[in-house]
Design a protein around this motif. Structure first.
Motif, PDB file in Angstrom:
ATOM      1  N   ALA A 217       0.819  -1.216   0.000  1.00  0.00           N
ATOM      2  CA  ALA A 217       0.000   0.000   0.000  1.00  0.00           C
ATOM      3  C   ALA A 217       0.848   1.259   0.000  1.00  0.00           C
ATOM      4  O   ALA A 217       0.356   2.342   0.311  1.00  0.00           O
ATOM      5  N   PHE A 218       2.131   1.132  -0.351  1.00  0.00           N
ATOM      6  CA  PHE A 218       3.016   2.291  -0.252  1.00  0.00           C
ATOM      7  C   PHE A 218       2.555   3.435  -1.152  1.00  0.00           C
ATOM      8  O   PHE A 218       2.557   4.599  -0.747  1.00  0.00           O
ATOM      9  N   GLU A 219       2.165   3.098  -2.391  1.00  0.00           N
ATOM     10  CA  GLU A 219       1.731   4.139  -3.317  1.00  0.00           C
ATOM     11  C   GLU A 219       0.564   4.935  -2.731  1.00  0.00           C
ATOM     12  O   GLU A 219       0.548   6.174  -2.791  1.00  0.00           O
ATOM     13  N   GLU A 220      -0.357   4.196  -2.132  1.00  0.00           N
ATOM     14  CA  GLU A 220      -1.524   4.844  -1.535  1.00  0.00           C
ATOM     15  C   GLU A 220      -1.119   5.722  -0.343  1.00  0.00           C
ATOM     16  O   GLU A 220      -1.657   6.818  -0.146  1.00  0.00           O
ATOM     17  N   VAL A 221      -0.161   5.228   0.445  1.00  0.00           N
ATOM     18  CA  VAL A 221       0.343   6.027   1.575  1.00  0.00           C
ATOM     19  C   VAL A 221       0.960   7.332   1.067  1.00  0.00           C
ATOM     20  O   VAL A 221       0.695   8.418   1.595  1.00  0.00           O
ATOM     21  N   VAL A 222       1.766   7.232   0.020  1.00  0.00           N
ATOM     22  CA  VAL A 222       2.423   8.431  -0.521  1.00  0.00           C
ATOM     23  C   VAL A 222       1.386   9.447  -0.975  1.00  0.00           C
ATOM     24  O   VAL A 222       1.457  10.635  -0.633  1.00  0.00           O
ATOM     25  N   LEU A 223       0.414   8.978  -1.749  1.00  0.00           N
ATOM     26  CA  LEU A 223      -0.526   9.911  -2.376  1.00  0.00           C
ATOM     27  C   LEU A 223      -1.566  10.446  -1.390  1.00  0.00           C
ATOM     28  O   LEU A 223      -1.937  11.621  -1.449  1.00  0.00           O
ATOM     29  N   ASN A 224      -2.013   9.599  -0.471  1.00  0.00           N
ATOM     30  CA  ASN A 224      -3.130   9.999   0.395  1.00  0.00           C
ATOM     31  C   ASN A 224      -2.711  10.504   1.770  1.00  0.00           C
ATOM     32  O   ASN A 224      -3.457  11.256   2.400  1.00  0.00           O
ATOM     33  N   ASP A 225      -1.566  10.053   2.250  1.00  0.00           N
ATOM     34  CA  ASP A 225      -1.143  10.453   3.601  1.00  0.00           C
ATOM     35  C   ASP A 225       0.112  11.327   3.579  1.00  0.00           C
ATOM     36  O   ASP A 225       0.154  12.382   4.191  1.00  0.00           O
ATOM     37  N   LEU A 226       1.157  10.832   2.895  1.00  0.00           N
ATOM     38  CA  LEU A 226       2.461  11.490   2.996  1.00  0.00           C
ATOM     39  C   LEU A 226       2.444  12.877   2.354  1.00  0.00           C
ATOM     40  O   LEU A 226       2.794  13.868   3.004  1.00  0.00           O
ATOM     41  N   ILE A 227       2.058  12.952   1.095  1.00  0.00           N
ATOM     42  CA  ILE A 227       2.115  14.243   0.402  1.00  0.00           C
ATOM     43  C   ILE A 227       1.186  15.273   1.048  1.00  0.00           C
ATOM     44  O   ILE A 227       1.632  16.397   1.344  1.00  0.00           O
ATOM     45  N   PRO A 228      -0.080  14.945   1.301  1.00  0.00           N
ATOM     46  CA  PRO A 228      -0.927  15.948   1.968  1.00  0.00           C
ATOM     47  C   PRO A 228      -0.368  16.362   3.332  1.00  0.00           C
ATOM     48  O   PRO A 228      -0.437  17.535   3.704  1.00  0.00           O
ATOM     49  N   GLY A 229       0.194  15.400   4.055  1.00  0.00           N
ATOM     50  CA  GLY A 229       0.756  15.716   5.370  1.00  0.00           C
ATOM     51  C   GLY A 229       1.962  16.630   5.272  1.00  0.00           C
ATOM     52  O   GLY A 229       2.094  17.601   6.027  1.00  0.00           O
ATOM     53  N   VAL A 230       2.860  16.328   4.346  1.00  0.00           N
ATOM     54  CA  VAL A 230       4.054  17.163   4.152  1.00  0.00           C
ATOM     55  C   VAL A 230       3.635  18.561   3.692  1.00  0.00           C
ATOM     56  O   VAL A 230       4.175  19.573   4.158  1.00  0.00           O
ATOM     57  N   ASP A 231       2.655  18.618   2.790  1.00  0.00           N
ATOM     58  CA  ASP A 231       2.202  19.927   2.310  1.00  0.00           C
ATOM     59  C   ASP A 231       1.559  20.746   3.426  1.00  0.00           C
ATOM     60  O   ASP A 231       1.553  21.983   3.366  1.00  0.00           O
TER      61      ASP A 231
END
Lengths: 376, 376
Positions: free
Chosen positions: A233-247
């Motif tokens: 689920a890494f791709e989903e983590v990047v797109l849905n959690d990581l990027i919005p969180g970092v932004d």
């Protein structure tokens, strides 16, 4: 006469030590540990006290390891201390461990580095004339441990975020972001500990060779909440959690023009898949030593290459590279670049001379890749 | 019949595993490693595959280690796998290593933690009802690797700096600072990796029990530039390099009223010496498990206690504590507190019930100490 003799002995002992040994403790050692020692010709001497052991060996991690094939049998001295000196090693960082009566263990003289799914030992061999990843007296960015809650994974996760010098002093300035991934068996610590990504960026920025950017390094594995195993689920983590969180947590320029993704080996595959299938999210993609296997330009990555002109307008950089010493990766990366070229797709192919499937290749890849980003 | 038998065997295997084993992988394990496993009654099962070894043992680090005295002899199974289950352990974090034919090595199932002057294994035993150091779904501060050039040491140094939640979102707000030091044989990673200081602060702040503050964790050793050995220059590094650097790189309240220093064991001695002899720099001092040896109230720390009334006006908190399970440290800390009390000097004595010279004592010390800071 006696005092004079004693004095002579002391003087001799002090004078002889350097003459017998042109080697220095590896920079990867635990502070104060004398072994392993790296000789000026890149041979490495390993040492372990193990009076009761029957057999002790040095095992380089992996077939293409720059220390050599190994295992290297260590010889036991009368004092129960085992030693071996390797042939000259390839420059760069090499994973290794010791085999004590067949059991793989860490060298107590070495720091530990997460690779091969465990904490391993590592040894750094300096490369003559190469200092782009050294800790220099230049302004240093900060590497931040950024904890976030992943809804996808249903758990807390840690990423590291490099913030360039000046980030705090310019509280209204926003920055582009490079997402940068490690390889299989490694984790979110790899790009800083083994890759020295922060010092590479520090030095590039001090020399005016790159634009100030954030570098986000996450753990490249994820299971869905409730699931015990893949699908990944890494791709989903990047797109849905990581990027919005970092932004939200950092002052980013939160658009595709200011977002890049790259990775090494397994991370290269992730960067290609995530980056090329989400052109609204990323406009720069880098594949370090992991591009091109089973590549078909017509169907790959959701057909992103089907319209060459559209791709060339949209994707600002597709960077493909490998070391000449990692034959399979080099061959497939060059093949992918060739196919793209024939299809009229713009990509960059960069090869590192003589380096293998190791961190020296990826340090040099980052050093080449980062200056090409965000030059708008 | 055959398919049914196979199915039964599978069902049995799945069903039996939890019944045989109430244990869970330690939270200190490498991700995915099944061993060491911690049982619900705090026994720990260790495991190592070592078919060729003659003897394998588990060695707790230090005499007062909560795993027990050890070494614990592991028993070899027919498959070459060695195992042992310890008696119930004391809650908290315990250093340990394995002895493979007498050689001290890390457990490949464990993360590594810098202690005893090397990377060691560690095992976390949960304490029932205690969750103040857990990773919770609360706002998380960021731990930053802060590299600075030390003029005193003539070298680059790394400190870690905890920035509380909201630090970036409030770019004009300034924060008080706690300087927090590790013990002998440990390094600047200890308070986060072993101590979980960042999560302790996160949880205190989420509960409104502490004031937002920065926590600076440096390496507690330093040699003067050009010197190969002691005299130790750490105090000079703190005063001349670290504090000015932190005050420049971070938004601090850069005065004595908003500066605290504390440490554990060796770090407690450093906090007392540096803090009490520099009252213009610090107004809060904490000594976790390291106060009072050879203490004379008339002469100690440059005579700072000679004028009790002046001391009480000037120093806002002198915190002295220890665990009841670390007898020598507890006795000397209580003795120091008693002498101060008799001399009319205000100090706080806090004891942790049952814990020894280990991180569980220091986590609890920080949890008690931090809420007392900066309440002006």
């Amino acid at each position: 006469m006696r005092p004079v003799m004693v004095l002579s002995a002391v003087v001799c002992a002090v004078a002889i030590a350097p003459a017998q040994d042109d080697a220095r403790p590896a920079s990867t050692n635990v502070r104060g540990a004398e072994y392993p020692r790296v000789h000026t010709d890149a041979r490495v001497t390993f040492r372990l006290k193990a009076p009761a052991a029957q057999k002790v060996q040095v095992q380089p991690g992996g077939a293409d390891n720059g220390l050599g094939k190994g295992p290297f049998d260590m010889a036991k001295g009368a004092d129960g201390v085992w030693t071996v000196t390797t042939p000259p090693a390839v420059p760069g960082f090499h994973y290794y461990w010791l085999l004590v009566d067949g059991v793989a263990v860490n060298d107590p003289g070495s720091e530990t580095f997460f690779g091969w799914g465990k904490q391993t030992s590592g040894v750094e061999i300096p490369e003559k004339g190469t200092d782009f990843y050294d800790v220099k007296d230049v302004p240093h960015g900060q590497v931040r441990a950024y904890w976030y809650h992943s809804k996808v994974a249903g758990s807390p996760r840690r990423a590291f975020v490099y913030c360039p010098p000046g980030y705090d002093a310019n509280p209204t300035r926003r920055y582009p972001v490079l997402y940068l991934q490690h390889g299989a068996g490694e984790d979110e610590r790899g790009w800083v500990s083994q890759g020295r990504a922060n010092f590479i960026l520090d030095n590039l920025l001090a020399a005016g060779k790159a634009r100030p950017m954030l570098v986000v390094m996450d753990w490249g594995y994820a299971a869905k909440a409730g699931a015990k195993a893949p699908p990944d689920a890494f791709e989903e983590v990047v797109l849905n959690d990581l990027i919005p969180g970092v932004d939200a947590a950092f002052r980013t320029l939160a658009d595709r023009d200011h977002r890049a993704i790259a990775g090494l080996s397994m991370g290269a595959g992730q960067a290609l898949r995530i980056g090329l299938t989400h052109p609204d999210t990323f406009s720069y993609v880098g594949a370090f030593s992991g591009a091109g296997r089973m590549f078909d330009v017509r169907t790959a990555y959701g057909g992103v290459f089907a319209d060459a002109a559209a791709f060339n307008r949209r994707v600002r950089l597709l960077w493909i590279g490998a070391g000449t010493g990692e034959e399979a990766f080099h061959t497939s990366a060059r093949a992918m670049h060739g196919e793209l070229d024939r299809a009229g797709i713009r990509s960059v192919f960069v090869e590192q001379q003589g380096t293998a499937h190791e961190w020296q290749t990826w340090r040099k890849a980052l050093y080449d890749f980062a200056p090409r980003l965000f030059n708008d």
